[in-house]
Design an enzyme around this catalytic site. Structure first.
Site, PDB file in Angstrom:
ATOM      1  N   TYR A  65      40.770  -9.612  47.792  1.00 58.68           N
ATOM      2  CA  TYR A  65      42.059  -8.905  47.686  1.00 58.68           C
ATOM      3  C   TYR A  65      41.888  -7.569  46.969  1.00 58.68           C
ATOM      4  O   TYR A  65      42.323  -6.523  47.462  1.00 58.68           O
ATOM      5  CB  TYR A  65      43.041  -9.803  46.938  1.00 58.68           C
ATOM      6  N   SER A  96      48.223  -2.440  45.660  1.00 58.42           N
ATOM      7  CA  SER A  96      48.482  -3.321  44.512  1.00 58.42           C
ATOM      8  C   SER A  96      47.806  -2.737  43.284  1.00 58.42           C
ATOM      9  O   SER A  96      46.769  -2.063  43.405  1.00 58.42           O
ATOM     10  CB  SER A  96      47.886  -4.708  44.790  1.00 58.42           C
TER      11      SER A  96
HETATM   12  N1  NAP Z   1      54.325  -9.920  45.295  1.00 54.75           N
HETATM   13  C1  NAP Z   1      53.497  -9.296  44.465  1.00 54.75           C
HETATM   14  O1  NAP Z   1      53.424  -9.623  43.266  1.00 54.75           O
HETATM   15  C2  NAP Z   1      52.636  -8.163  44.977  1.00 54.75           C
HETATM   16  C3  NAP Z   1      51.962  -7.380  44.028  1.00 54.75           C
HETATM   17  C4  NAP Z   1      51.173  -6.321  44.448  1.00 54.75           C
HETATM   18  C5  NAP Z   1      51.076  -6.040  45.795  1.00 54.75           C
HETATM   19  N2  NAP Z   1      51.734  -6.797  46.709  1.00 54.75           N
HETATM   20  C6  NAP Z   1      51.579  -6.455  48.133  1.00 54.75           C
HETATM   21  O2  NAP Z   1      52.840  -6.248  48.732  1.00 54.75           O
HETATM   22  C7  NAP Z   1      52.770  -6.603  50.119  1.00 54.75           C
HETATM   23  C8  NAP Z   1      53.887  -7.589  50.443  1.00 54.75           C
HETATM   24  O3  NAP Z   1      53.696  -8.741  49.628  1.00 54.75           O
HETATM   25  P1  NAP Z   1      54.846  -9.813  49.380  1.00 54.75           P
HETATM   26  O4  NAP Z   1      54.783 -10.176  47.957  1.00 54.75           O
HETATM   27  O5  NAP Z   1      56.120  -9.369  49.977  1.00 54.75           O
HETATM   28  O6  NAP Z   1      54.226 -11.038  50.221  1.00 54.75           O
HETATM   29  P2  NAP Z   1      54.938 -12.265  50.949  1.00 54.75           P
HETATM   30  O7  NAP Z   1      56.216 -12.580  50.298  1.00 54.75           O
HETATM   31  O8  NAP Z   1      53.886 -13.308  51.061  1.00 54.75           O
HETATM   32  O9  NAP Z   1      55.247 -11.673  52.418  1.00 54.75           O
HETATM   33  C9  NAP Z   1      54.159 -11.263  53.206  1.00 54.75           C
HETATM   34  C10 NAP Z   1      54.662 -10.593  54.454  1.00 54.75           C
HETATM   35  O10 NAP Z   1      53.518 -10.141  55.192  1.00 54.75           O
HETATM   36  C11 NAP Z   1      53.517 -10.741  56.474  1.00 54.75           C
HETATM   37  N3  NAP Z   1      52.144 -11.006  56.895  1.00 54.75           N
HETATM   38  C12 NAP Z   1      51.194 -11.720  56.249  1.00 54.75           C
HETATM   39  N4  NAP Z   1      50.058 -11.722  56.968  1.00 54.75           N
HETATM   40  C13 NAP Z   1      50.310 -10.997  58.083  1.00 54.75           C
HETATM   41  C14 NAP Z   1      49.538 -10.631  59.203  1.00 54.75           C
HETATM   42  N5  NAP Z   1      48.267 -11.009  59.338  1.00 54.75           N
HETATM   43  N6  NAP Z   1      50.121  -9.874  60.169  1.00 54.75           N
HETATM   44  C15 NAP Z   1      51.421  -9.478  60.055  1.00 54.75           C
HETATM   45  N7  NAP Z   1      52.192  -9.788  59.009  1.00 54.75           N
HETATM   46  C16 NAP Z   1      51.645 -10.547  58.036  1.00 54.75           C
HETATM   47  C17 NAP Z   1      54.354 -11.995  56.356  1.00 54.75           C
HETATM   48  O11 NAP Z   1      54.892 -12.329  57.624  1.00 54.75           O
HETATM   49  P3  NAP Z   1      55.054 -13.870  58.128  1.00 54.75           P
HETATM   50  O12 NAP Z   1      55.765 -14.605  57.054  1.00 54.75           O
HETATM   51  O13 NAP Z   1      55.834 -13.767  59.384  1.00 54.75           O
HETATM   52  O14 NAP Z   1      53.660 -14.359  58.336  1.00 54.75           O
HETATM   53  C18 NAP Z   1      55.427 -11.536  55.357  1.00 54.75           C
HETATM   54  O15 NAP Z   1      56.428 -10.810  56.025  1.00 54.75           O
HETATM   55  C19 NAP Z   1      51.373  -7.180  50.341  1.00 54.75           C
HETATM   56  O16 NAP Z   1      50.525  -6.178  50.868  1.00 54.75           O
HETATM   57  C20 NAP Z   1      50.926  -7.563  48.943  1.00 54.75           C
HETATM   58  O17 NAP Z   1      49.523  -7.572  48.801  1.00 54.75           O
HETATM   59  C21 NAP Z   1      52.517  -7.857  46.336  1.00 54.75           C
END
Ligand code: NAP
Length: 246
Positions: free
Chosen positions: A154, A141
């Protein structure tokens, strides 16, 4: 197609960015193992979309912070797909808003467990199953650089993930295996949308390209890094953030 005949495993592919990456890989010809933790229905829906594209999809439940569950998943997925050309460490959770002083130690450990230790386990258990010239992609991130107040678990975990990418890239370079990282800015997923709701729509005006990112923006970068187009790129942190960091 850029990933024809390739195989991949993507953690956290039931929703959001991971789902976008899994689908983009399948559109480029890859078979994909999908990891999830809680949302079985969403994981199965991603798998169905991949099968509809004519690719194989495997679904595996494992908490990325659970070493035993992760070991079982990697053995099963690697044997089903014949190893991996690409391992994507994407799963993550956001931090609650609190100062360092007000952050409970158990809460700190849980976030670091998923956002850093989960990446470590994905790399440790995935790399031995990498095929020749395979590669690893970690999703961190821009928070790792931002280090804003009130989100220490985080930001610190993501900065650790960036460091892990560089160490692993150096360790695997001689074997011609690549390790790269995508550091997204704000992306419209369940996690990103909650952040926008908390910060207000005004946050969009701080993004030079004038919009929130979509999972497809991150997925396009992941396809590039996973493909032979990036065969001379390793150890990099690619910010996909609409120009927030220049
Ligand atoms: N969205 C943003 O603005 C943003 C910005 C920077 C970085 N990121 C990074 O991008 C990545 C994906 O984020 P996202 O926005 O797609 O999040 P999201 O929509 O909340 O989805 C999170 C995903 O991770 C899975 N997950 C969460 N905890 C887990 C665990 N302990 N073991 C296995 N799977 C787990 C969830 O599965 P379940 O639903 O089945 O639990 C879901 O598939 C993350 O690393 C996040 O930090 C996101």
């Amino acid at each position: 197609m850029k990933l024809s005949g390739r195989t991949a495993i993507v953690t956290g592919a039931s929703r959001g960015i991971g789902r976008g990456i899994a689908l983009a890989f399948a559109r480029e010809g890859a078979d994909v193992a999908i990891n999830y933790r809680r949302d079985e229905a969403a994981a199965q829906a991603t798998a169905e979309e991949i099968r509809a594209l004519g690719r194989r999809a495997e679904v595996h439940r494992a908490d990325v912070a659970d070493p035993a569950a992760m070991a079982t998943m990697f053995e099963a997925a690697a044997s089903a797909l014949g190893g991996f050309d690409v391992v994507v460490a994407n799963s993550g959770v956001a931090s609650r808003t609190a100062t360092v002083v007000d952050t409970e130690y158990d809460y700190w450990k849980r976030v670091v467990d998923v956002d850093l230790n989960g990446v470590f386990l994905t790399c440790k258990l995935g790399v031995p199953h990498l095929r020749e010239r395979g590669n690893v992609i970690v999703i961190s991130s821009i928070g790792a650089d931002l280090c804003a107040p009130f989100g220490a678990p985080y930001y610190v975990a993501k900065a650790g993930a960036n460091a892990l990418v560089k160490v692993l890239a150096k360790e695997l370079a001689a074997a011609k295996k690549r390790v790269n990282c995508i550091a997204p800015g704000m992306i419209a997923t369940d996690m990103g949308n909650k952040l926008v709701a908390a910060l207000g729509q005004g946050i969009v005006s701080t993004i030079p390209l004038g919009r929130i990112g979509q999972p497809e923006d991150v997925a396009a970068a992941a396809v590039f890094l996973a493909s032979d187009d990036a065969s001379w790129i390793t150890g990099k942190i690619l910010r996909v953030d609409g120009g927030v960091f220049m």
